[in-house]
Design an enzyme around this catalytic site. Structure first.
Site, mmCIF file in Angstrom:
data_model
loop_
_atom_site.group_PDB
_atom_site.id
_atom_site.type_symbol
_atom_site.label_atom_id
_atom_site.label_comp_id
_atom_site.label_asym_id
_atom_site.label_seq_id
_atom_site.Cartn_x
_atom_site.Cartn_y
_atom_site.Cartn_z
ATOM 1 N N CYS A 72 0.823 -1.214 0.000
ATOM 2 C CA CYS A 72 0.000 0.000 0.000
ATOM 3 C C CYS A 72 0.860 1.269 0.000
ATOM 4 C CB CYS A 72 -0.921 -0.012 1.215
ATOM 5 S SG CYS A 72 -1.915 1.489 1.330
ATOM 6 N N CYS A 75 0.086 3.586 3.367
ATOM 7 C CA CYS A 75 0.471 3.201 4.727
ATOM 8 C C CYS A 75 1.739 3.971 5.095
ATOM 9 C CB CYS A 75 0.741 1.699 4.791
ATOM 10 S SG CYS A 75 -0.746 0.691 5.007
ATOM 11 N N HIS A 134 -4.713 0.812 7.819
ATOM 12 C CA HIS A 134 -5.071 0.329 6.479
ATOM 13 C C HIS A 134 -6.439 -0.348 6.432
ATOM 14 C CE1 HIS A 134 -4.012 -1.162 2.398
ATOM 15 N NE2 HIS A 134 -4.736 -2.209 2.749
ATOM 16 N N ASN A 174 -14.163 8.564 -2.836
ATOM 17 C CA ASN A 174 -14.682 7.441 -3.613
ATOM 18 C C ASN A 174 -14.345 6.208 -2.795
ATOM 19 O OD1 ASN A 174 -15.282 9.147 -5.767
ATOM 20 N ND2 ASN A 174 -13.289 8.792 -6.722
ATOM 21 N N HIS A 187 -9.022 6.692 2.251
ATOM 22 C CA HIS A 187 -8.504 7.989 1.777
ATOM 23 C C HIS A 187 -9.531 8.688 0.902
ATOM 24 C CE1 HIS A 187 -7.834 5.597 -1.859
ATOM 25 N NE2 HIS A 187 -7.665 6.723 -2.526
HETATM 26 ZN ZN LIG Z 1 -2.457 1.156 3.580
#
Ligand SMILES: [Zn+2]
Length: 357
Positions: A72, A75, A134, A174, A187
């Site tokens: 990710c 993160c 996350h 979104n 996010h």
């Molecule tokens: Zn993440």
């Protein structure tokens, strides 16, 4: 609240919003990053009087994996891996998008022929990480965390509004693969547009032709009718609009008319947090599964109609049943004429039954 501005390896700005004043934000981005791409261009459609951002470079952007925390980019960094966020932890962080549709980094544009006017897509696109966790989601954030996100939104709205050429600031989220999200990390995004968006123009046009205060009257009428109200407290009301376009759609209004997020008081931010997360949890509760959604803050344009506009949030999902999604087909996509299969009063009743359960 502590706000720290730093820069990533390719010069993009990154801003930490911390609850603790002693947070250490000295970590440096050591990644070898390519230079930033030039901005998109804007082309004017004379038939609809709308601008379209043509972002050729976005086709070549890196595919962002759906994998877990191991890949990710949102993160925090670790000893073994550098992400977009150099620190080993964070509360809320905002940074410039690496592949923006709008930016200050533009080349020159020539005549493309036809009747279309072309100009650079001035503006800015930012990413907002709501939490370093996350596996969390906006609906699971604590009230204090939502308030910190709202501080970040307010800060960015004020800052981006001050950029030359920016006409409107849009904070949005979104959520879900069904919406096209490839990064699971909680996010959202912020777009600073160099024009007033079509939907805002429509709403403000209606408000200017209306005798009285259109937004305030809609809110008062929904509160009086009550049948479509999903949740409310002293400072905010969430309701399904009478002419909802989407199967599950909720509009959230503050009771006091303000132009944008930066104008909300501390009390209004604090009251928004539990109300909004309870509505998001009601969305997830509807079918007992993660609801894909778009959550959109409607703010006043930067330079015009500030007194006419009324800050509000429009939240909607494309899921109409556990295994059915609403796709925008012929009528909606080609003609802009919506057909909704779910009765708004029934949607409100279903959502209401899920609030605080
Ligand atoms: Zn993440």
């Amino acid at each position: 609240m502590k706000r720290t501005i730093t820069h990533l390896a390719d010069g993009r700005e990154l801003i930490y919003f911390d609850r603790r004043d002693d947070a250490d934000r000295s970590a440096i981005d050591r990644r070898p990053l390519e230079p930033r791409p030039v901005a998109s261009e804007l082309r004017y459609d004379p038939l609809t009087e709308e601008w379209v951002a043509i972002a050729g470079h976005r086709q070549t952007r890196t595919f962002l994996p759906t994998g877990g925390t191991a890949e990710c980019p949102l993160c925090p960094s670790t000893d073994a891996r550098s992400t977009e966020i150099p620190s080993y932890d964070y509360d809320v962080v905002v940074f410039e998008n690496r592949f923006p549709s709008f930016s200050g980094n533009f080349g020159t544009y020539g005549d493309v022929g036809g009747l279309s006017e072309v100009r650079p897509a001035v503006g800015r696109c930012e990413v907002v990480c709501f939490t370093s966790d996350h596996s969390s989601s906006f609906s699971k954030l604590s009230d204090a965390q939502v308030e910190l996100v709202m501080e970040a939104w307010a800060d960015r709205t004020a800052e981006l509004s001050a950029i030359e050429g920016v006409e409107q600031v849009f904070c949005f989220e979104n959520r879900g693969e069904e919406i096209g999200i490839t990064i699971a990390h909680p996010h959202g995004q912020i777009y600073a547009y160099p024009y007033v968006t079509p939907r805002t123009k429509l709403q403000l046009g209606a408000a200017s032709r209306y005798t009285g205060n259109l937004f305030a009257d809609v809110l008062a009428a929904e509160r009086a009718a009550g049948t479509r109200v999903v949740a409310a407290n002293e400072l905010w009301t969430a309701f399904v609009p009478a002419a909802a376009r989407w199967p599950y759609e909720v509009h959230v209004y503050p009771h006091r008319q303000v132009p944008d997020l930066a104008a909300l008081t501390e009390e209004e931010r604090a009251a928004f947090a539990p109300l909004y997360t309870s509505v998001l949890r009601a969305f997830d509760g509807l079918f007992g599964m993660t609801m894909p959604y778009i959550s959109a803050w409607h703010q006043a344009p930067v330079r015009q109609d500030r007194e006419l506009a009324y800050l509000h949030l429009e939240l909607f999902s494309i899921r109409r049943a556990p295994n059915k999604l609403k796709f925008l087909a012929g009528s909606e996509s080609a003609m802009g004429a919506f057909v909704n299969d779910v009765l708004p009063e029934e949607a409100a009743r279903m959502l209401r039954s899920q609030v605080d359960h």
